[in-house]
Design a protein around this motif. Structure first.
Motif, mmCIF file in Angstrom:
data_model
loop_
_atom_site.group_PDB
_atom_site.id
_atom_site.type_symbol
_atom_site.label_atom_id
_atom_site.label_comp_id
_atom_site.label_asym_id
_atom_site.label_seq_id
_atom_site.Cartn_x
_atom_site.Cartn_y
_atom_site.Cartn_z
ATOM 1 N N UNK A 139 0.840 -1.203 0.000
ATOM 2 C CA UNK A 139 0.000 0.000 0.000
ATOM 3 C C UNK A 139 0.872 1.249 0.000
ATOM 4 N N UNK A 140 1.918 1.250 0.824
ATOM 5 C CA UNK A 140 2.842 2.394 0.845
ATOM 6 C C UNK A 140 3.502 2.566 -0.519
ATOM 7 N N UNK A 141 3.898 1.444 -1.132
ATOM 8 C CA UNK A 141 4.547 1.504 -2.441
ATOM 9 C C UNK A 141 3.620 2.092 -3.499
ATOM 10 N N UNK A 142 2.363 1.687 -3.489
ATOM 11 C CA UNK A 142 1.388 2.225 -4.443
ATOM 12 C C UNK A 142 1.185 3.730 -4.246
ATOM 13 N N UNK A 143 1.077 4.139 -2.990
ATOM 14 C CA UNK A 143 0.880 5.563 -2.703
ATOM 15 C C UNK A 143 2.086 6.387 -3.130
ATOM 16 N N UNK A 144 3.290 5.938 -2.786
ATOM 17 C CA UNK A 144 4.488 6.704 -3.100
ATOM 18 C C UNK A 144 4.762 6.718 -4.603
ATOM 19 N N UNK A 181 9.618 0.741 -5.045
ATOM 20 C CA UNK A 181 9.158 1.292 -3.772
ATOM 21 C C UNK A 181 8.801 0.155 -2.811
ATOM 22 N N UNK A 182 8.224 -0.917 -3.356
ATOM 23 C CA UNK A 182 7.890 -2.083 -2.541
ATOM 24 C C UNK A 182 9.152 -2.715 -1.959
ATOM 25 N N UNK A 183 10.198 -2.827 -2.768
ATOM 26 C CA UNK A 183 11.473 -3.353 -2.264
ATOM 27 C C UNK A 183 11.963 -2.532 -1.083
ATOM 28 N N UNK A 184 11.925 -1.231 -1.262
ATOM 29 C CA UNK A 184 12.458 -0.347 -0.231
ATOM 30 C C UNK A 184 11.649 -0.444 1.057
ATOM 31 N N UNK A 185 10.329 -0.388 0.936
ATOM 32 C CA UNK A 185 9.478 -0.434 2.120
ATOM 33 C C UNK A 185 9.569 -1.786 2.814
ATOM 34 N N UNK A 250 18.700 -9.014 -14.651
ATOM 35 C CA UNK A 250 19.301 -9.889 -13.631
ATOM 36 C C UNK A 250 20.376 -9.134 -12.848
ATOM 37 N N UNK A 251 21.208 -8.378 -13.552
ATOM 38 C CA UNK A 251 22.254 -7.600 -12.889
ATOM 39 C C UNK A 251 21.640 -6.537 -11.984
ATOM 40 N N UNK A 252 20.623 -5.863 -12.483
ATOM 41 C CA UNK A 252 19.960 -4.813 -11.721
ATOM 42 C C UNK A 252 19.349 -5.379 -10.434
ATOM 43 N N UNK A 253 18.667 -6.505 -10.558
ATOM 44 C CA UNK A 253 18.018 -7.096 -9.394
ATOM 45 C C UNK A 253 19.045 -7.671 -8.427
ATOM 46 N N UNK A 254 20.089 -8.284 -8.966
ATOM 47 C CA UNK A 254 21.124 -8.855 -8.110
ATOM 48 C C UNK A 254 21.833 -7.793 -7.284
ATOM 49 N N UNK A 255 22.196 -6.691 -7.923
ATOM 50 C CA UNK A 255 22.880 -5.609 -7.210
ATOM 51 C C UNK A 255 21.956 -4.951 -6.187
ATOM 52 N N UNK A 256 20.682 -4.792 -6.555
ATOM 53 C CA UNK A 256 19.718 -4.165 -5.639
ATOM 54 C C UNK A 256 19.555 -4.997 -4.374
ATOM 55 N N UNK A 257 19.321 -6.284 -4.530
ATOM 56 C CA UNK A 257 19.104 -7.138 -3.365
ATOM 57 C C UNK A 257 20.384 -7.331 -2.549
ATOM 58 N N UNK A 258 21.518 -7.354 -3.216
ATOM 59 C CA UNK A 258 22.785 -7.451 -2.487
ATOM 60 C C UNK A 258 23.009 -6.206 -1.628
ATOM 61 N N UNK A 277 20.766 4.267 2.550
ATOM 62 C CA UNK A 277 19.577 3.555 2.078
ATOM 63 C C UNK A 277 18.473 4.540 1.693
ATOM 64 N N UNK A 278 18.261 5.555 2.548
ATOM 65 C CA UNK A 278 17.217 6.541 2.281
ATOM 66 C C UNK A 278 17.508 7.326 1.007
ATOM 67 N N UNK A 279 18.777 7.663 0.799
ATOM 68 C CA UNK A 279 19.153 8.506 -0.333
ATOM 69 C C UNK A 279 19.272 7.727 -1.641
ATOM 70 N N UNK A 280 19.844 6.519 -1.572
ATOM 71 C CA UNK A 280 20.160 5.783 -2.801
ATOM 72 C C UNK A 280 19.323 4.514 -3.006
ATOM 73 N N UNK A 281 18.431 4.198 -2.067
ATOM 74 C CA UNK A 281 17.700 2.933 -2.153
ATOM 75 C C UNK A 281 16.815 2.786 -3.374
ATOM 76 N N UNK A 282 16.359 3.918 -3.943
ATOM 77 C CA UNK A 282 15.478 3.862 -5.110
ATOM 78 C C UNK A 282 16.194 4.165 -6.421
#
Length: 294
Positions: A139-144, A181-185, A250-258, A277-282
């Motif tokens: 819900x937060x991800x959808x709103x943001x 946004x869902x990943x971050x939240x 795959x690279x994008x998702x791998x680096x994000x989750x790492x 995390x707040x500044x670069x997480x998205x």
């Protein structure tokens, strides 16, 4: 809580979070217009109102004895609202409506304001976030994503001189913003498993645990990112796999989750880690949205 901790939690972290939420906005503008543009009035409104909501929500959770002096708090909050008001006037009423429609939910997020019956059949007031259980981060991800990506694309598409991309491309850009946004939240919910469980919040990480939640995000993220960027396309003749684009996904998702996994090793009061995390997480969403044009 020391004065330094109060400064970080009420001032620095919300400011960094507000700046961080500009990434899906900038990526969405690039999707809609084909170029990177930085409208100060729009980005100022989105970033500042995100900082206001986070700062006010954090302030409610700080014990009375640890809160800053009222005059300091008022200068900070009123200063942010002054920026919001100025950017609202400059951005126009349609844009303000696009962004403000979710403001009541943000300001009341941690406030007991929704009547409900408890197990004892007595009427109590519950916080909105406690009623959403596993859907809280979605819900937060959808709103943001609506505030950041959708409002930014609408801002440009309303201008007569702007040539916007087709609706399907803009829709996929919005869904990518929701995904990241869902990943971050959800990562923040992973960090707060102990606190949420103690408060009775049944978030997705509380239900699944840290490792299962991260695994779920990785698998679902890779599938949805690949579909939305059309690295994998479903056509009448079959499934088309675009190898270069899929490799990028795959690279994008791998680096994000790492990166999220590394940040989650640090406690919440490590402001260096969670500030980053707040500044670069998205930031990864910028690359996902840019891939739409390819």
């Amino acid at each position: 809580m020391s004065r330094t901790d109060t400064f970080y939690s009420l001032g620095l972290m919300p400011a960094l979070m507000g700046l961080g939420h500009l990434a899906p906005s900038i990526g969405a503008i690039q999707t809609a217009t084909g170029s990177y543009q930085f409208p100060g009035r729009l980005l100022g409104l989105i970033g500042t109102i995100s900082a206001v909501v986070d700062s006010v929500d954090t302030y409610k959770d700080i014990p009375l004895s640890s809160r800053p002096s009222k005059w300091i708090w008022k200068i900070w909050v009123y200063g942010l609202w002054a920026i919001v008001l100025a950017c609202t006037v400059l951005s126009g009423m349609p844009t303000a409506i696009d962004i403000y429609r979710f403001l009541p939910l943000g300001l009341l997020w941690g406030v007991p304001c929704i009547p409900r019956f408890s197990t004892s059949k007595s009427l109590i007031l519950a916080k909105p976030k406690t009623l959403l259980i596993e859907a809280k981060s979605l819900v937060v991800a959808l709103c943001m994503a609506s505030v950041c990506a959708e409002a930014s694309m609408a801002f440009y598409c309303r201008q007569a001189e702007s040539q916007c991309s087709d609706r399907n491309l803009r829709r996929r850009s919005f869904y990518l913003a929701v995904l990241y946004e869902f990943f971050r939240e959800t990562s923040c919910d992973v960090r707060d498993i102990a606190e949420d469980a103690k408060e009775g919040l049944k978030t997705l990480p509380v239900r699944l645990g840290k490792q299962n939640t991260m695994l779920l995000m990785t698998v679902v993220g890779l599938v949805l990112d690949s579909i939305l960027t059309q690295s994998i396309a479903f056509t009448a003749s079959g499934i088309i796999v675009r190898s270069p684009q899929l490799a990028h996904a795959i690279l994008r998702m791998g680096l994000t989750m790492t990166a999220y996994w590394q940040i989650l090793k640090y406690p919440r009061d490590n402001y260096w880690a969670w500030g980053c995390m707040s500044l670069f997480g998205l930031v990864p969403v910028l690359f996902a949205q840019a891939a739409l044009h390819s």
